[in-house]
Design an enzyme around this catalytic site. Sequence first.
Site: not given
Length: 279
Positions: A12, A36, A62, A126
């Site tokens: 993305l 980070d 993801t 997730y």
Amino acid sequence: MKILITGANGQLGTELRHLLDSRGVEYRGTDVKDLDITDADAVNKYVADYQPDVIYHCAAYTAVDKAEDEGKELNQKINVTGTENLAKAAAAVDATIVYISTDYVFDGDKQEIYSVDDQPAPRNEYGRTKYEGELVVQKFAKKYYIIRTSWVFGEYGHNFVYTMLDLAKTHDHLTVVDDQFGRPSWTKTLAEFMTFAVNEKLDYGIYHLSEDNSCNWYEFASAILADKNVTVSPVSSAKYPQKAWRPRHSILDLSKTKATGFDIPTWQDALKEFLAIVE
């Protein structure tokens, strides 16, 4: 307007960079080697120094199945801790944060479409961390857009469309599950809505963004491979057990997003345009 993009080299983030480049819009893109996001001190310093007006938070963990075990700790650190750090830093400089969430915040048991106001009930790690990310954004950020999306595909990363195209090169028959329903989302459409929300100064809050119309994975695969020399057959998800729970029915309600005037293509039109680019 000063723009900061996290996860700028991901699927993305890369799409968003290309969109902004095409418009001649300047931005600063970061990835883990630059920032980070799980390090609160580093985030606070970076954001305080740069003083962005908007943070497009595209960084995320993801790997849905790995999040159940070997990636569980990293999933938590990136999706929750990292998001909390950015939400707090955004508030400190009065920046708007755009956070990308997922249909996996829902359990998929509802047979109707999911509205932005439906209560999340994630059933995998997730989805849990992405929902916790939503909560920390709402708790700490003053100005935010939470955009839930689903079944993401795009030119610049690993995704279902590329997987099907690759498998079709080495197989003459594929089986794909037909009992999970949702809406595919092209990263181009998602990136366009992210910038639309900011540029049009939409009301802050939660939005759903995917392509219009819905399908199951078998129907999506059949459309992807319509002109390939391969047959696609439907199969129950029980035949393909996976570590992480997948929602059976996670069709997102797009009415709030449509009401803003943003034009949402059908997934069929988006897929056709996408395939014309990558093939």
